[in-house]
Structures are given as structure tokens and as C-alpha cells.
Design a protein around this motif. Structure first.
Motif, PDB file in Angstrom:
ATOM      1  N   ALA A 184      38.426  79.121  -9.413  1.00 32.60           N
ATOM      2  CA  ALA A 184      37.857  80.409  -9.788  1.00 32.60           C
ATOM      3  C   ALA A 184      37.936  81.382  -8.617  1.00 32.60           C
ATOM      4  O   ALA A 184      38.241  82.571  -8.798  1.00 32.60           O
ATOM      5  CB  ALA A 184      36.406  80.224 -10.239  1.00 32.60           C
ATOM      6  N   SER A 185      37.712  80.880  -7.411  1.00 36.11           N
ATOM      7  CA  SER A 185      37.729  81.746  -6.228  1.00 36.11           C
ATOM      8  C   SER A 185      39.129  82.279  -5.934  1.00 36.11           C
ATOM      9  O   SER A 185      39.304  83.460  -5.656  1.00 36.11           O
ATOM     10  CB  SER A 185      37.220  80.973  -5.008  1.00 36.11           C
ATOM     11  N   VAL A 186      40.101  81.398  -5.999  1.00 38.20           N
ATOM     12  CA  VAL A 186      41.483  81.807  -5.735  1.00 38.20           C
ATOM     13  C   VAL A 186      41.923  82.855  -6.756  1.00 38.20           C
ATOM     14  O   VAL A 186      42.486  83.904  -6.401  1.00 38.20           O
ATOM     15  CB  VAL A 186      42.433  80.582  -5.768  1.00 38.20           C
ATOM     16  N   ALA A 208      40.198  86.212  -6.052  1.00 36.13           N
ATOM     17  CA  ALA A 208      40.764  86.916  -4.894  1.00 36.13           C
ATOM     18  C   ALA A 208      42.108  87.547  -5.250  1.00 36.13           C
ATOM     19  O   ALA A 208      42.426  88.664  -4.859  1.00 36.13           O
ATOM     20  CB  ALA A 208      40.933  85.951  -3.724  1.00 36.13           C
ATOM     21  N   LYS A 209      42.883  86.812  -6.051  1.00 33.50           N
ATOM     22  CA  LYS A 209      44.247  87.228  -6.374  1.00 33.50           C
ATOM     23  C   LYS A 209      44.292  88.356  -7.398  1.00 33.50           C
ATOM     24  O   LYS A 209      45.117  89.257  -7.292  1.00 33.50           O
ATOM     25  CB  LYS A 209      45.002  85.994  -6.897  1.00 33.50           C
ATOM     26  N   ASN A 210      43.386  88.288  -8.387  1.00 31.67           N
ATOM     27  CA  ASN A 210      43.507  89.253  -9.488  1.00 31.67           C
ATOM     28  C   ASN A 210      42.620  90.492  -9.324  1.00 31.67           C
ATOM     29  O   ASN A 210      42.490  91.288 -10.252  1.00 31.67           O
ATOM     30  CB  ASN A 210      43.294  88.568 -10.843  1.00 31.67           C
TER      31      ASN A 210
END
Ligand code: GLV
Ligand code: GLV
Length: 321
Positions: A123-125, A128-130
Motif C-alpha cells: 500500500a505504501s509503495v 508513493a508512486k501514484n
């Protein structure tokens, strides 16, 4: 004439080593697909040995198709649930596998998944990415520490013991384990406590599966067992996909009967991209990379080569099932 070995996947190193050993090598030409079933059935007829992968079902049909000259099935894997062991035994066909060399890599994969699960990494990745991540917030993306957790090991074999050892020594975890029998000599240095599966599920903050796939472990994790876990606990599987009933895992994750899952193995592999497990932010899925370091795969290839060479010359295999 020279003994003939069928290699079910194009791996240049394996091919070269077998050629150098003066065997007649029949190698499937591709490295990016498993040998098609009809090719396997056809090519197996003429060989004295097979060097196969975990993606090849060496079952009744294949063994029936093989001529009486087949002496050895050598798999480049530690798992051998894809091989009909009883039938090989009945026919006097030796089975080779690759134990011992992949314990660290597989345990480290389980540790990677453990941290992914404990720290909501998926969820964190994604966030951060979107662009979903707006500003640092005091209580956003908070998971829980691994240090001091109670870890439940299902199957205290070589890999399970390696994972337990790292979790104990690096992260001061308390170790519980379950399996068909107590293993005092392995458990003692880990101060690991033997218990029933139900007890283990009820007490563990991290449940990590390291058992082989057998008729007694198929769907060991199901709609009856997931609800026994703590709602804060995480479930890690680096063994074989069918040990888990995936519908039950999905339901349990949605119902928050456990906090997160980390899977290196699924049923089937690859899991179809529209599988509902991919929709869950608290489920991390790796493409079966447990043993995937150069050093480990090289060592596995070497053992698979040694096993097949021993088998075709009627010698005891260095690592026989
Ligand atoms: C990998 O899953 C292996 O069995 O070696
Ligand atoms: C499995 O075969 C293991 O080595 O734990």
C-alpha cells in the motif's frame, strides 16, 4: 552408446557441463517456457536420465512413456511434489533434489515478505508512486515492528529452521513450531516450543510456512484455520501454493481475520492477473523467487547435474529423495 539425458529447460551452464561429461544431451530449446507436455512425453522415451524443473509434472503418464532405461529423475529444486515418488520407487528410478543450498535465500525471501506484510509495504509503495501520498502524517502507513514478535513456523525443516534462526538472533523473536513430529535437536538452540497448529495460529504474530506439499498439507490453511489467527498477525508462505486455500485466504484478509499476507508461491503459478488476491493492498505476491539468487541457483544447478550423472551410471545420488 553414450547415456542420454533430457534437460527440460535451456540452461547453457547445465548443457555445457553435461556435454563435458560426455553424455548425449537432449535439451529443450527454450528458457522462457516450460517444455510442452507432448514434447516431454515424446523425448522422455529415449533417455536414461531427466534433469527437470519444478514446472514439469513427472507423473504416471510421463513415467509410463519413459522406456525401461530411465534410471534417474533429477529436479533442480528442493521441492519434489511434482514427481510421482512412489511410482519412481516402484520402478527403481532414483530421484535427486537440491536440499541445503537454498535455505538462506528462501529464508531471506520469507523475511522480505515478513517486512512487506508488517509494514504495509504494498500500500505504501503504491501510494508513493501514484501521488496518493499528500504529506507526512504522524499515524499514516503505520505497521508494527518485527522485533520481539512471536513467530510460528509450520515445518521446522532446513528452511524453516534458517528463518527461525534469523528471526530469533536478529529480531529477538520467540519461536513456536509445529509439524508431524517434535525436533528437539533443531528446536533446542532456537529455544523453539513445539505446539499444535491451532495453538500456533492463536499465539503467533507472524506465521511462516515451510512444509512440503503433501496430501496432508494440501489446503492445511483454509476457512477453518485462518480465523484462528490473531487479527494483527501476518501469514507468510514460501513453500508451495496449494498448502493454502486461496479463496479462504482472500475471505480472511477481507474480513480482517488477519492483517496481511506475503506469498512467494500461489496456485496456479503464475496466478492469473485478474485473481482477486491482486486487488488486496495487504497481500504481497512474489513470482516464486525464494531461491532466486545467482549463487543459490548455481549451486542448485550443480547438484542437479551431479545427481543426474550419478543416476545414469547407477551410482548413489549425492542428494537423493
Ligand atoms: C523451489 O520452490 C524449490 O523447490 O526449489
Ligand atoms: C525443505 O525441503 C527444507 O529444506 O526445509
Amino acid at each position: 552408446s553414450k547415456p542420454r539425458v533430457l534437460v527440460t529447460r535451456y540452461v547453457p551452464y547445465i548443457f555445457e557441463q553435461l556435454e563435458r561429461a560426455h553424455v548425449d544431451v537432449d535439451v529443450f530449446e527454450r528458457d522462457d517456457v516450460a517444455i510442452p507436455r507432448e514434447e516431454l512425453l515424446r523425448r522422455v522415451q529415449a533417455c536414461d536420465g531427466i534433469l527437470c524443473m519444478l514446472t514439469d509434472q513427472i507423473d504416471h503418464e510421463v513415467l509410463a512413456s519413459a522406456g525401461s532405461k530411465l534410471k534417474v529423475v533429477s529436479t533442480m529444486s528442493v521441492g519434489y511434489n511434482h514427481i510421482s515418488v512412489d511410482e519412481c520407487r516402484a520402478k527403481g528410478i532414483a530421484i535427486g533434489f537440491t536440499p541445503g543450498v537454498l535455505d538462506t535465500s528462501t529464508a531471506e525471501t520469507a523475511i522480505a515478505l515478513t517486512f512487506m506484510a508488517k509494514r504495509h509495504a504494498m500500500a505504501s509503495v503504491n501510494s508513493a508512486k501514484n501521488g496518493e501520498w499528500g504529506v507526512w502524517q504522524p499515524f499514516q502507513y503505520c505497521g508494527s515492528d518485527v522485533e520481539g514478535s512471536t513467530v510460528g513456523i509450520v515445518g521446522l525443516g532446513r528452511i524453516g529452521a534458517k528463518y527461525a534462526q534469523i528471526m530469533k538472533t536478529a529480531f529477538n523473536c520467540r519461536i513456536l513450531y509445529t509439524g508431524p513430529k517434535e525436533k528437539p535437536e533443531v528446536a533446542e538452540p532456537l529455544r523453539a516450543q513445539f505446539c499444535s497448529l491451532n495453538e500456533l495460529l492463536g499465539e503467533s504474530d507472524i506465521v511462516s510456512v515451510h512444509c512440503p506439499l503433501t496430501t496432508s498439507t494440501r489446503h492445511l490453511f483454509n476457512a477453518d484455520t485462518f480465523p484462528l489467527m490473531k487479527s494483527s498477525a501476518v501469514f507468510i508462505n514460501t513453500s508451495r501454493g496449494p498448502v493454502v486455500n486461496q479463496d479462504a485466504l482472500y475471505d480472511a484478509l477481507v474480513a480482517k481475520q488477519l492483517a496481511a499476507a506475503g506469498l512467494d508461491v500461489t496456485d496456479p503459478e503464475p496466478l492469473p492477473v485478474d485473481n482477486k488476491l491482486f486487488t488486496l493492498p495487504n497481500c504481497t505476491i512474489f513470482p516464486h523467487i525464494g531461491s532466486a539468487t545467482i549463487k543459490t541457483r548455481q549451486a542448485m544447478a550443480d547438484i542437479a547435474i551431479q545427481n543426474v550423472l550419478a543416476g545414469i551410471y547407477n551410482k548413489p545420488l549425492p542428494h537423493a529423495v
